[in-house]
Motif scaffolding. Structure first.
Motif, PDB file in Angstrom:
ATOM      1  N   PRO A 206     -14.641   4.695  17.950  1.00 16.53           N
ATOM      2  CA  PRO A 206     -13.281   4.940  17.441  1.00 16.53           C
ATOM      3  C   PRO A 206     -13.221   5.698  16.126  1.00 16.53           C
ATOM      4  CG  PRO A 206     -13.458   2.703  18.294  1.00 16.53           C
ATOM      5  CD  PRO A 206     -14.854   3.267  18.281  1.00 16.53           C
ATOM      6  N   ARG A 209     -11.769   9.268  16.081  1.00 15.68           N
ATOM      7  CA  ARG A 209     -10.378   9.507  16.457  1.00 15.68           C
ATOM      8  C   ARG A 209      -9.839  10.836  15.900  1.00 15.68           C
ATOM      9  NH1 ARG A 209      -6.387   5.929  18.120  1.00 15.68           N
ATOM     10  NH2 ARG A 209      -7.863   4.204  17.791  1.00 15.68           N
ATOM     11  N   MET A 234     -10.105   4.029  22.839  1.00 16.94           N
ATOM     12  CA  MET A 234     -10.457   3.656  21.466  1.00 16.94           C
ATOM     13  C   MET A 234      -9.586   2.505  20.971  1.00 16.94           C
ATOM     14  SD  MET A 234     -11.155   7.367  19.667  1.00 16.94           S
ATOM     15  CE  MET A 234     -12.720   8.224  19.866  1.00 16.94           C
ATOM     16  N   GLU A 238     -10.892  -1.172  19.608  1.00 18.36           N
ATOM     17  CA  GLU A 238     -10.507  -1.734  18.313  1.00 18.36           C
ATOM     18  C   GLU A 238      -9.806  -3.070  18.474  1.00 18.36           C
ATOM     19  OE1 GLU A 238     -10.015   2.171  15.457  1.00 18.36           O
ATOM     20  OE2 GLU A 238      -8.312   1.600  16.721  1.00 18.36           O
TER      21      GLU A 238
END
Length: 243
Positions: A206, A209, A234, A238
């Motif tokens: 992640p 991003r 992602m 998370e």
């Protein structure tokens, strides 16, 4: 075959296994009967079903026989006089399946075979399939074998297959600095498929991003679609880490 493995098979798979054991009575084990069908079967559909069963049974033998099949089929699969692969489509399907079967064995010998095929086969569909076959490895996967194929000068088919194998083994999460250095240029590739696969290869990390968001307005609609899918993946990672 263990009782636990028998319970894991569907009725259809158990029926197929019984059929293959009757068809190859000289084989003493379930895996031996399934391998015999892969090697010597005459019906491509039956051989394909046998390969799926071989992987479901987690068979760990027959490496050399499988390697021989790949070497025998490769000239027809990569026939330069048939660039579209139309005449070799059945051979390609079988060859690809055998390569994935080798990868699923996932031990030192099967890995050695894939590494040897990767090093010796000419550029083409079969070499790309070997890279994808490495995506089926878990314990034995070596990213160093796939990473050289991320060069922009590599044929697109092989770049895509290398990205597939690396993504399946969480390359961007396990080697984030190397992944950023090697995948960033591919996100700018003129080929939209390369951009798509490079995006997917980032999804297990992640922290990348911003790299993904940078392609939100990509001119290719499929790339933009993949951006959304990767961002959702992602988010899921998370949320799982926060739970």
């Amino acid at each position: 075959m263990s009782v636990a493995m028998t319970k894991a098979l569907s009725e259809e798979e158990l029926g197929l296994l019984g059929e293959l054991r009757r068809r190859h009575p000289g084989r003493k084990t379930a895996c031996g009967a399934v391998l015999a069908e892969i090697v010597a079967g005459t019906d491509s559909h039956d051989r394909g079903r046998a390969m799926s069963l071989f992987m479901r049974l987690r068979c760990r033998g027959g490496h050399r026989a499988l390697e021989r099949i790949v070497k025998e089929l490769q000239p027809r699969v990569d026939d330069p006089n048939d660039p579209a692969g139309e005449s070799g489509s059945k051979e390609w399907s079988l060859c690809s399946g055998v390569i994935c079967t080798i990868g699923s064995i996932d031990n030192a010998t099967s890995h050695e075979i894939l590494a040897r095929l990767l090093a010796t086969l000419p550029s083409g569909r079969t070499k790309a399939d070997v890279l994808e076959g490495m995506g089926f490895e878990r314990k034995q996967f070596d990213p160093a074998l796939a990473i050289p194929f991320l060069s922009p000068d590599t044929p697109v088919r092989e770049i895509l297959s290398a990205l597939y194998a690396l993504e399946y083994n969480d390359y961007s999460r396990k080697q984030p600095e190397d992944a950023e250095r090697r995948l960033r240029p591919l996100l700018q590739s003129p080929n939209p498929q390369v951009r798509q696969y490079a995006l997917v290869a980032l999804r297990s990390a992640p922290q990348f991003r911003p790299l993904v968001l940078a392609l939100s307005d990509d001119p290719d609609p499929y790339v933009r679609q993949v951006v959304g899918e990767v961002l959702r993946w992602m988010d899921m990672l998370e949320d799982r880490d926060d739970a």
